[in-house]
Every structure is written in C-alpha cells, then in structure tokens.
Enzyme design. Structure first.
Site, PDB file in Angstrom:
ATOM      1  N   THR A   1     -14.856 -19.848  -9.674  1.00  0.00           N
ATOM      2  CA  THR A   1     -15.170 -18.398 -10.320  1.00  0.00           C
ATOM      3  C   THR A   1     -16.139 -18.874 -11.266  1.00  0.00           C
ATOM      4  OG1 THR A   1     -12.787 -17.951 -10.246  1.00  0.00           O
ATOM      5  CG2 THR A   1     -13.835 -17.138 -12.019  1.00  0.00           C
TER       6      THR A   1
ATOM      7  N   GLU B   1       6.428 -16.864 -44.779  1.00  0.00           N
ATOM      8  CA  GLU B   1       7.570 -16.635 -45.706  1.00  0.00           C
ATOM      9  C   GLU B   1       6.709 -16.596 -47.143  1.00  0.00           C
ATOM     10  OE1 GLU B   1       9.420 -19.795 -42.878  1.00  0.00           O
ATOM     11  OE2 GLU B   1       7.394 -18.947 -43.308  1.00  0.00           O
TER      12      GLU B   1
ATOM     13  N   ASP C   1     -19.092 -16.071 -10.506  1.00  0.00           N
ATOM     14  CA  ASP C   1     -19.195 -15.001 -11.515  1.00  0.00           C
ATOM     15  C   ASP C   1     -19.647 -15.224 -12.721  1.00  0.00           C
ATOM     16  OD1 ASP C   1     -17.618 -13.599  -9.692  1.00  0.00           O
ATOM     17  OD2 ASP C   1     -15.694 -14.062 -10.675  1.00  0.00           O
TER      18      ASP C   1
ATOM     19  N   GLY D   1      -9.734 -18.978 -10.004  1.00  0.00           N
ATOM     20  CA  GLY D   1      -9.514 -17.815  -8.942  1.00  0.00           C
ATOM     21  C   GLY D   1      -8.239 -18.239  -8.207  1.00  0.00           C
TER      22      GLY D   1
ATOM     23  N   HIS E   1       1.861 -19.598 -44.599  1.00  0.00           N
ATOM     24  CA  HIS E   1       3.024 -19.178 -43.781  1.00  0.00           C
ATOM     25  C   HIS E   1       3.525 -17.901 -43.971  1.00  0.00           C
ATOM     26  CE1 HIS E   1       4.262 -23.637 -42.900  1.00  0.00           C
ATOM     27  NE2 HIS E   1       3.031 -23.559 -42.581  1.00  0.00           N
TER      28      HIS E   1
END
Length: 317
Positions: free
Chosen positions: A191, A46, A195, A248, A44
C-alpha cells in the site's frame, strides 16, 4: 453513566498511556461537574470534573467509567484521594481498574472513608469505550481495528489497482473520524509503494489528531514512520493503545491469521466491480465451520449512499 461513557470518547486517541475516562458529578439531580482524560493523560477526568464542581461536590454523586486511580504519581494526586477529600457521598463506577496499581484499592480507599461505592454499572460499555487501555493491561497489546472500504462483491480496487473512490464522501468522512480516535494507523509495504498514503485526518478542526504512521514491512520505513516486521510486534509500539489497520489485502489477512483483529469496520459501497482486487487475502481457513461464530455485529448504519457495518471479535472466556 451513559453520558460519562460518551464523554470518555473525547479522550480516545489522545490520553494514551492513560485510559480515556469520563466522569460526571451530580448533585440535586443536576450535573455540576464533567470531565474526560485530557491529552497526554492529564488532568484525569475526575480532577477536571471536581474543578468544575468546586464546593458543590460535597454530598454529590459521582459517575465515572473507571475506578479512580490509587497509585502515587509525580504527575498528579490520586483520584480516589481527591474524591474523598472533596466530600463525594457516593461513587458509581462502571469498570474495576485492571491496572494492578489500583485494581480494587481505589474503591476500598473510598469505602474506608465513608463513601458509598457501587461498581459494575454498564461495565461492558465502559470496557468497550476504553478497549485499548483494557487490552494493554490484560494482553499487553493495543486494541486493533481493521478498516475496509469494499464494493458489494468484496473488492477494494479494480484489477489495475485503481481504488479512488469506492465509497462516497460521508463514508470517507467517518473513516477520517475513526483515524482521529486512534493513536496509530498501519499499512503494509504494498500500500505504501502503490498509494504513498499520507494517513492524516482531513476533517476541519481535527488535523492535529492525525495518528502516528506504522508500516508492516521487512524493509525500511520512510522518515516519520515506525516499522514493524510482523503483526505480533504491535505489542512493542510505545504509547499506542488503539491501532487502526487500513491496508492492504495481505496486511489485513496477516492480522486476521494472527488473531489480532478486535474490531472490523466495513464500509460497503453500492457498486459491483467484478474481477478486481479482493479486500482480504488468504487467512488460512480450511473449513467453513471454523468461520462461524467469530464475529458479532455491534453497529449497522447508512452513511450517505454507503453502509457501515461494525463487528466485534468473539473471544473465548
């Protein structure tokens, strides 16, 4: 606190399921320890800051973006206990932890042990920086950013689907940086078929921060992808607190119709396309009056020849 919030951004997209917290420890007007939540959620912020500060933490002031955790975990000690044992004199906390396992108990534990606690400084900024964690705790779903690369007349491609490149290299580099800040990235089936996007981060030194790939589709997802059938199913995505939606037009419309877009990234290129493909499909709007008051601009800057506009959804109380 502003510096601690900036530090918290280093863990965004890496710390899930833990919040991306930032922490500074200051003694005699000098920073003696700094930290942010590391990959996978540990250590973490801290604990990291205390490790740097060592014995200089005694009598120091700690600035942290989220209330130190109070619940017991096999992965590490409670940060509230660590701070008290280190002798921190004052805790300045930006945001109360919405996780019911802490939710005020960390601050109370510190006060009971003589630590002065102030809470609420820059709380809105801290909540924005940890938006994914906050939404997962309060609404049970990831924070959603919708990214669009548009022409001045709102087109994302020519009428034949050609879209490389609408925006310039500076805008594309910024978009890849945004990918690195998200746990997962989502596109629609259209999409994917048109693509075959890799959806990776193509920036030097950040390739290992490429987000998980999610497909919105009724069909099957390729190997290495996660499929969901509807926008509402983002709530089922494990270890995803920040989701980037890239394409898209119908996918963008589906998320907007469902009221699941929290942030808009609009990259505008100084070009006019005309009768090309619209950036967003039908969102079910019937009255222009209903379109107003839904978005608030929070950033507006030049990226080379292009322009970035960032909007935040206006939610009712």
């Amino acid at each position: 606190m502003a510096a601690a919030i900036a530090l918290s951004g280093r863990g965004r997209g890496l710390s899930t399921p833990n919040p991306n917290v930032g922490c500074l420890i200051v003694r005699d007007d000098r920073v003696v320890g700094r930290g942010w939540t590391q990959k996978g959620g540990r250590p973490h912020a801290e604990a990291q800051a205390l490790d740097q500060a060592m014995d200089r933490a005694a009598g120091a002031c700690c600035y942290v973006t989220l209330e130190p955790c109070f619940h017991l975990s096999p992965r590490g000690p409670r940060c509230a206990d660590l701070m008290a044992r280190a002798g921190i004199a004052r805790m300045v906390i930006a945001l109360r932890d919405p996780d019911p396992r802490t939710d005020g108990q960390g601050a109370a534990w510190l006060r009971d042990r003589g630590v002065a606690v102030d809470m609420g400084l820059m709380a809105d900024d801290a909540a924005r920086a940890m938006a994914g964690f906050v939404l997962r705790q309060t609404l049970g779903r990831p924070h959603v950013t919708l990214k669009l690369g548009l022409s001045l007349d709102g087109r994302i491609a020519l009428s034949d689907g050609s879209s490389r490149w609408i925006t310039g290299p500076d805008a594309r580099a910024h978009a890849h940086m945004e990918r690195a800040r998200h746990d997962a990235i989502l596109v629609g089936g259209g999409t994917l078929r048109a693509d075959a996007p890799s959806l990776d981060v193509r920036l030097a030194g950040l390739a290992d921060r490429s987000p998980r790939r999610v497909l919105l589709s009724r069909g099957d997802a390729p190997a290495g992808w996660t499929r969901i059938g509807a926008p509402e199913e983002i709530a089922t995505l494990e270890r995803v607190d920040h989701l980037l939606v890239e394409g898209g037009a119908e996918t963008a419309a589906a998320f907007l119709r469902a009221g699941l877009v929290d942030r808009l990234l609009l990259y505008r290129a100084p070009i006019v396309i005309g009768s090309g493909l619209a950036g967003i499909g039908d969102i079910g709007l019937f009255d222009l009056a209903d379109a107003h008051g839904r978005w608030r601009m929070i950033d507006n800057r030049a990226l080379g020849v292009d322009r970035l506009e960032v909007y935040e959804a206006v939610r009712s109380a």
